[in-house]
Design an enzyme around this catalytic site. Structure first.
Site, mmCIF file in Angstrom:
data_model
loop_
_atom_site.group_PDB
_atom_site.id
_atom_site.type_symbol
_atom_site.label_atom_id
_atom_site.label_comp_id
_atom_site.label_asym_id
_atom_site.label_seq_id
_atom_site.Cartn_x
_atom_site.Cartn_y
_atom_site.Cartn_z
ATOM 1 C CG HIS A 161 112.246 126.574 0.013
ATOM 2 N ND1 HIS A 161 112.257 125.669 -1.026
ATOM 3 C CD2 HIS A 161 113.516 126.634 0.481
ATOM 4 C CE1 HIS A 161 113.497 125.200 -1.171
ATOM 5 N NE2 HIS A 161 114.273 125.769 -0.262
ATOM 6 C CD GLU A 221 112.731 122.126 -1.818
ATOM 7 O OE1 GLU A 221 112.424 122.003 -0.623
ATOM 8 O OE2 GLU A 221 113.906 121.977 -2.235
ATOM 9 C CG ASN A 278 115.156 124.328 4.445
ATOM 10 O OD1 ASN A 278 114.472 123.607 5.175
ATOM 11 N ND2 ASN A 278 114.792 124.656 3.211
ATOM 12 C CD1 TRP A 279 118.917 120.459 8.956
ATOM 13 C CD2 TRP A 279 117.693 119.677 10.663
ATOM 14 N NE1 TRP A 279 119.730 120.419 10.068
ATOM 15 C CE2 TRP A 279 118.985 119.939 11.130
ATOM 16 C CE3 TRP A 279 116.745 119.185 11.564
ATOM 17 C CZ2 TRP A 279 119.369 119.714 12.452
ATOM 18 C CZ3 TRP A 279 117.120 118.970 12.889
ATOM 19 C CH2 TRP A 279 118.414 119.226 13.312
ATOM 20 C CE LYS A 280 116.039 121.908 0.801
ATOM 21 N NZ LYS A 280 116.147 121.971 -0.644
ATOM 22 N N GLY A 327 120.680 124.185 2.444
ATOM 23 C CA GLY A 327 119.851 122.980 2.430
ATOM 24 C C GLY A 327 120.680 121.747 2.727
ATOM 25 N N GLY A 328 121.031 121.011 1.685
ATOM 26 C CA GLY A 328 121.720 119.724 1.824
ATOM 27 C C GLY A 328 122.903 119.739 2.783
ATOM 28 N N GLY A 341 119.897 122.251 -4.570
ATOM 29 C CA GLY A 341 120.011 120.794 -4.507
ATOM 30 C C GLY A 341 120.624 120.176 -5.751
ATOM 31 C CB SER A 396 124.668 123.994 -4.610
ATOM 32 O OG SER A 396 123.649 123.190 -5.169
ATOM 33 C CD GLU A 427 116.971 129.199 -0.990
ATOM 34 O OE1 GLU A 427 117.874 128.724 -0.298
ATOM 35 O OE2 GLU A 427 115.844 128.683 -1.066
HETATM 36 C C1 PEP Z 1 117.422 125.260 -0.064
HETATM 37 O O1 PEP Z 1 116.635 124.349 -0.304
HETATM 38 O O2 PEP Z 1 117.031 126.280 0.514
HETATM 39 C C2 PEP Z 1 118.805 125.084 -0.492
HETATM 40 C C3 PEP Z 1 119.538 126.145 -0.582
HETATM 41 O O3 PEP Z 1 119.202 123.794 -0.756
HETATM 42 P P1 PEP Z 1 120.689 123.314 -1.148
HETATM 43 O O4 PEP Z 1 121.641 124.034 -0.241
HETATM 44 O O5 PEP Z 1 120.670 121.847 -0.931
HETATM 45 O O6 PEP Z 1 120.895 123.694 -2.585
#
Ligand code: PEP
Length: 252
Positions: A100, A102, A9-11, A237-238, A177, A216, A171
């Site tokens: 998600h 967010e 997920n590049w956001k 994500g990141g 993040g 993470s 999640e």
């Molecule tokens: C996400 O936003 O779906 C996520 C899992 O982010 P990260 O891996 O950066 O914690």
């Protein structure tokens, strides 16, 4: 046997140039060999879906596909800014993330709306990735399972046995993040609780649904997480922004 699925997920990140570099690097890495029976996807921002779709199709790896980060609950019409499931289908999206945290937090999305989005995706042959998870306070007050159960219950009510064609992403908000990854045991316990809840509705649905972990995930913790019996992959994500890290997680 459920396949292992890793979705990036590049956001709200990326550019025409960096997307191209990423997809070329990941495809090249994948061509050199990936463990069998796995599926991978990347979810760029909406304006880049057409570009990434063309690049992914060019590298023609059956196990690498495209996803979107959100979808409208509506079919078409006067919904400025929204993107319909049929548009995502035209761009060859195989997955779409819905709910998600967010979007739940910043856009006040409810479980009911999320289920409507999932239905739209399913009606267009796109696999919804339904995100659930508890906050730091909810976990600290011992309510993590209760919170996630209530999120899942709404999906069961609306989606019924169509849940078998969905993915669920657990999640925990406190791990997204933040660099604070849930331990493999903690994540496994929640994934197990989700599967048992689904089994209360239908054993078949419970055994089919892939439950991904997100929060993470990095190359160095992915192996332990993915080894858990109820963890069927990850929503990343990141770490998915780096082609090297994404590839390493896909290989974990
Ligand atoms: C996400 O936003 O779906 C996520 C899992 O982010 P990260 O891996 O950066 O914690």
């Amino acid at each position: 046997m459920r396949p292992l699925i890793v979705i990036g997920n590049w956001k709200m990140n990326g550019s025409l140039a960096s997307n191209e570099r990423w997809i070329k690097a990941v495809c090249k890495g994948m061509e050199q060999g990936m463990p069998a029976g796995r599926q991978f996807a990347v979810c760029p921002s909406t304006p880049y879906l057409a570009q990434c779709s063309a690049l992914i199709q060019k590298c023609s790896l059956a196990f690498m596909s495209l996803g979107a980060q959100d979808v409208s609950p509506h079919v078409s019409g006067a919904y400025t800014g929204e993107v319909s499931a049929s548009m995502l289908k035209e761009l060859a999206c195989s997955y779409v993330i819905v709910g998600h945290s967010e979007r739940r937090q910043m856009h006040h999305e409810t479980d009911e709306l999320i289920a409507e989005k999932a239905l739209q995706a399913l009606d267009h042959g796109i696999t919804p990735v339904i995100c659930v998870g508890e906050s730091f306070d909810e976990r600290n007050s011992g309510r993590a399972v209760e919170v996630v159960r209530s999120q899942i219950a709404k999906q069961v009510t609306v989606l019924q046995d169509r849940l078998a064609d969905c993915l669920i992403a657990y999640e925990p908000l406190w791990a997204i993040g933040t660099g604070k990854v849930a331990s493999a045991e903690l994540a496994q316990d929640m994934h197990r609780a989700i599967r048992l809840q689904l089994a209360e509705f239908d054993e078949d649905v419970a055994s089919h649904v892939g439950i991904l972990y997100g929060g993470s995930v990095k190359p160095d913790n992915a192996v332990e997480l993915f080894a858990m019996p109820d963890i069927d992959g990850g929503l990343i994500g990141g770490a998915s922004l780096s082609p090297q890290d994404f590839l390493a997680i896909c290989q974990a």
